[in-house]
Design an enzyme around this catalytic site. Structure first.
Site, PDB file in Angstrom:
ATOM      1  N   ASN A 237      -0.021  -4.996   7.046  1.00  0.00           N
ATOM      2  CA  ASN A 237      -1.098  -5.631   6.934  1.00  0.00           C
ATOM      3  C   ASN A 237      -1.673  -6.348   7.944  1.00  0.00           C
ATOM      4  O   ASN A 237      -1.442  -5.923   9.145  1.00  0.00           O
ATOM      5  CB  ASN A 237      -0.680  -6.588   5.638  1.00  0.00           C
ATOM      6  CG  ASN A 237       0.511  -7.694   6.374  1.00  0.00           C
ATOM      7  OD1 ASN A 237      -0.039  -8.400   7.421  1.00  0.00           O
ATOM      8  ND2 ASN A 237       1.533  -7.577   5.466  1.00  0.00           N
ATOM      9  N   ASP A 306       4.932  -6.544  -0.267  1.00  0.00           N
ATOM     10  CA  ASP A 306       5.408  -6.512  -1.526  1.00  0.00           C
ATOM     11  C   ASP A 306       6.149  -5.279  -1.976  1.00  0.00           C
ATOM     12  O   ASP A 306       7.042  -5.132  -2.832  1.00  0.00           O
ATOM     13  CB  ASP A 306       4.214  -6.573  -2.708  1.00  0.00           C
ATOM     14  CG  ASP A 306       3.563  -8.063  -2.517  1.00  0.00           C
ATOM     15  OD1 ASP A 306       4.470  -9.255  -2.162  1.00  0.00           O
ATOM     16  OD2 ASP A 306       2.400  -8.304  -2.439  1.00  0.00           O
ATOM     17  N   LYS A 316       7.854  13.912  10.415  1.00  0.00           N
ATOM     18  CA  LYS A 316       6.485  13.872  10.145  1.00  0.00           C
ATOM     19  C   LYS A 316       6.090  14.666   8.771  1.00  0.00           C
ATOM     20  O   LYS A 316       6.369  15.607   8.999  1.00  0.00           O
ATOM     21  CB  LYS A 316       5.682  14.016  11.494  1.00  0.00           C
ATOM     22  CG  LYS A 316       4.269  13.844  11.211  1.00  0.00           C
ATOM     23  CD  LYS A 316       3.392  14.195  12.448  1.00  0.00           C
ATOM     24  CE  LYS A 316       1.993  14.177  12.249  1.00  0.00           C
ATOM     25  NZ  LYS A 316       0.995  14.513  13.253  1.00  0.00           N
ATOM     26  N   PHE A 350       3.328 -19.707   2.233  1.00  0.00           N
ATOM     27  CA  PHE A 350       1.908 -19.683   2.276  1.00  0.00           C
ATOM     28  C   PHE A 350       1.382 -18.735   1.291  1.00  0.00           C
ATOM     29  O   PHE A 350       2.099 -17.786   0.973  1.00  0.00           O
ATOM     30  CB  PHE A 350       1.510 -19.090   3.735  1.00  0.00           C
ATOM     31  CG  PHE A 350       1.548 -20.103   4.908  1.00  0.00           C
ATOM     32  CD1 PHE A 350       0.456 -20.584   5.463  1.00  0.00           C
ATOM     33  CD2 PHE A 350       2.620 -21.005   5.300  1.00  0.00           C
ATOM     34  CE1 PHE A 350       0.242 -21.309   6.623  1.00  0.00           C
ATOM     35  CE2 PHE A 350       2.531 -21.724   6.364  1.00  0.00           C
ATOM     36  CZ  PHE A 350       1.471 -21.947   6.896  1.00  0.00           C
ATOM     37  N   LYS A 364       2.145 -20.065  -7.565  1.00  0.00           N
ATOM     38  CA  LYS A 364       3.199 -19.458  -6.693  1.00  0.00           C
ATOM     39  C   LYS A 364       4.108 -20.656  -6.143  1.00  0.00           C
ATOM     40  O   LYS A 364       5.310 -20.669  -6.048  1.00  0.00           O
ATOM     41  CB  LYS A 364       2.282 -19.014  -5.300  1.00  0.00           C
ATOM     42  CG  LYS A 364       3.174 -18.394  -4.454  1.00  0.00           C
ATOM     43  CD  LYS A 364       2.403 -17.772  -3.262  1.00  0.00           C
ATOM     44  CE  LYS A 364       3.301 -17.013  -2.181  1.00  0.00           C
ATOM     45  NZ  LYS A 364       2.491 -16.433  -1.077  1.00  0.00           N
ATOM     46  N   LYS A 368       8.030 -19.938  -7.095  1.00  0.00           N
ATOM     47  CA  LYS A 368       9.013 -19.733  -6.078  1.00  0.00           C
ATOM     48  C   LYS A 368       9.739 -21.017  -5.746  1.00  0.00           C
ATOM     49  O   LYS A 368      10.530 -21.231  -4.758  1.00  0.00           O
ATOM     50  CB  LYS A 368       8.203 -18.991  -4.973  1.00  0.00           C
ATOM     51  CG  LYS A 368       7.364 -17.778  -5.421  1.00  0.00           C
ATOM     52  CD  LYS A 368       6.820 -16.988  -4.273  1.00  0.00           C
ATOM     53  CE  LYS A 368       6.371 -15.750  -4.883  1.00  0.00           C
ATOM     54  NZ  LYS A 368       5.908 -14.743  -3.979  1.00  0.00           N
TER      55      LYS A 368
END
Length: 428
Positions: A237, A306, A316, A350, A364, A368
């Site tokens: 990401n 995730d 490959k 975060f 969240k 959590k």
């Protein structure tokens, strides 16, 4: 004393230029109207967009890039300034100032201004001690330039000695004292060679802040994770690691023992903190667990994938058609797992969101079992991945704790850790 003061800030090309973000943020927070002029080399260390976002004013770097037809920019800036502050000031710009050179936007403005000028040198210790540099600085002092001497310590080049840019908080305090002296009728111009620690002794509040996390163990995760598809491809990401690194650096500054668990990042970690390098979500989970029992505060600033590919190819993958399907399986949710296991730990998560920020953040936090959740809208300019600045809302179970407008990530980290320290003290 800074409310409404117009400060022209010159930023020159040394590694300490990154501190200009914090300096701008501090000046603006205290009410100053800050106008930044950058040299071309300064733009190699920090972007114009960062400083423009923090000051809400156009950033100048090119003498010939006239933004407003009704004025000549360098004359306009020279005239409007209540103070011209150059920080960091490299040996090069000090030499230009001493010898009257005007070959860029900053040096031209410095020649044109009649406002007081204050400089904060920053360079290698041997450069600072060089007779030519000392001569140039003494020449400027004789002309009335105010000088904030650099501090001693570890320099970016690896040397230890005098040459570190004074901390932004100290610089801002010196600027405030200058205006206070001016307002009271004292001849502030007589203070020519300023030793920042001498003019700005640490207050009780500052000393207390410096010890907020003494004796505490803080674990911070930062960056993105890498989930392999094959030896040359992976899923990741946009996380740069900058927010987590800022938290780690400020936690250490506040006296904590810091362990930084870093994944894939775009920048180097802060110096003098223990670093554990990981790649995948599984590796990050194992690393966090290894520090969990002894941790007092855990800050999960990393952007953990995730999902991961169900099958990781040893060789490959070759193109075999127009489409490719990957089957993904869910990674362990590190934050949720920690929330279920916590006993004494203070857990901060975060939430990088693009819409319905408060709803998703509070869901969240509950799901959590976090003590605090830090949410931001990553679609906003100057906020989120890859930037030097951030704007966040901090929530607890009761709702919004604090809303922080766009500021340097170090400032966000300081506010966040101050809240955490107060909450822990309240528990005790």
């Amino acid at each position: 004393m800074l409310n409404g003061k117009k400060i022209v800030l010159g930023v020159t090309g040394g590694i300490a230029a990154y501190k200009a973000a914090t300096l701008c943020s501090r000046l603006v927070q205290r009410g100053a109207d800050v106008h930044v002029i950058m040299t071309e080399s300064a733009k190699q260390f920090i972007t114009e967009l960062t400083l423009q976002t923090l000051t809400r004013n156009v950033v100048y770097s090119d003498t010939f890039d006239e933004r407003e037809p009704s004025v000549v920019s360098h004359i306009h800036l020279a005239d409007l300034a209540d103070l011209v502050l150059v920080a960091p000031a490299t040996a090069n710009v000090i030499a230009k100032m001493a010898h009257g050179m005007a070959d860029d936007m900053l040096s031209t403005t410095l020649l044109a201004t009649t406002a007081p000028v204050m400089i904060a040198p920053a360079m290698n210790v041997h450069m600072y001690d060089h007779p030519a540099v000392q001569h140039n600085m003494n020449l400027l002092v004789q002309r009335g330039t105010l000088m904030i001497e650099p501090s001693e310590g570890q320099l970016a080049c690896g040397y230890v000695g005098k040459g570190r840019l004074e901390e932004p908080d100290t610089i801002v305090d010196v600027v405030e004292q200058f205006f206070a002296a001016k307002a009271s009728g004292n001849n502030a111009g007589q203070v020519s060679y300023v030793s920042a620690p001498a003019i700005n002794p640490m207050t009780t509040q500052t000393a207390t802040e410096a010890q907020l996390l003494t004796g505490k163990k803080v674990v911070v995760t930062a960056g993105g994770t890498i989930e392999r598809i094959d030896p040359v491809r992976y899923i990741t990401n946009d996380s740069s690691g900058k927010m987590g690194f800022a938290v780690a650096a400020i936690a250490q500054e506040l006296g904590a023992e810091v362990t930084l668990i870093m994944g894939n990042t775009q920048v180097s970690p802060p110096a003098n903190v223990q670093v554990i390098r990981v790649l995948s979500a599984d590796e990050m989970y194992d690393a966090v667990l290894s520090q969990w029992d002894e941790a007092d505060i855990v800050v999960k600033a990393a952007a953990v994938a995730d999902y991961r590919p169900k099958e990781v190819y040893k060789e490959k993958m070759k193109k075999t058609g127009d489409t490719l399907s990957l089957e993904l399986i869910k990674n362990i949710d590190i934050l949720e797992t920690l929330g279920k296991q916590k006993t004494h730990q203070f857990l901060i998560g975060f939430a990088a969101e693009t819409n319905d920020i408060e709803r998703y953040a509070r869901e969240k936090l509950e799901r959590k079992n976090c003590d605090l959740i830090v949410a931001n809208d990553v679609t906003r300019a100057g906020v989120g991945f890859g930037t030097d600045t951030n704007a966040v809302n901090i929530y607890d179970r009761e709702g919004l704790v604090e809303e922080l407008q766009v500021m340097a990530k170090e400032d966000v980290a300081r506010q966040l850790l101050s809240i955490a320290a107060e909450r822990i003290a309240g528990r005790n």
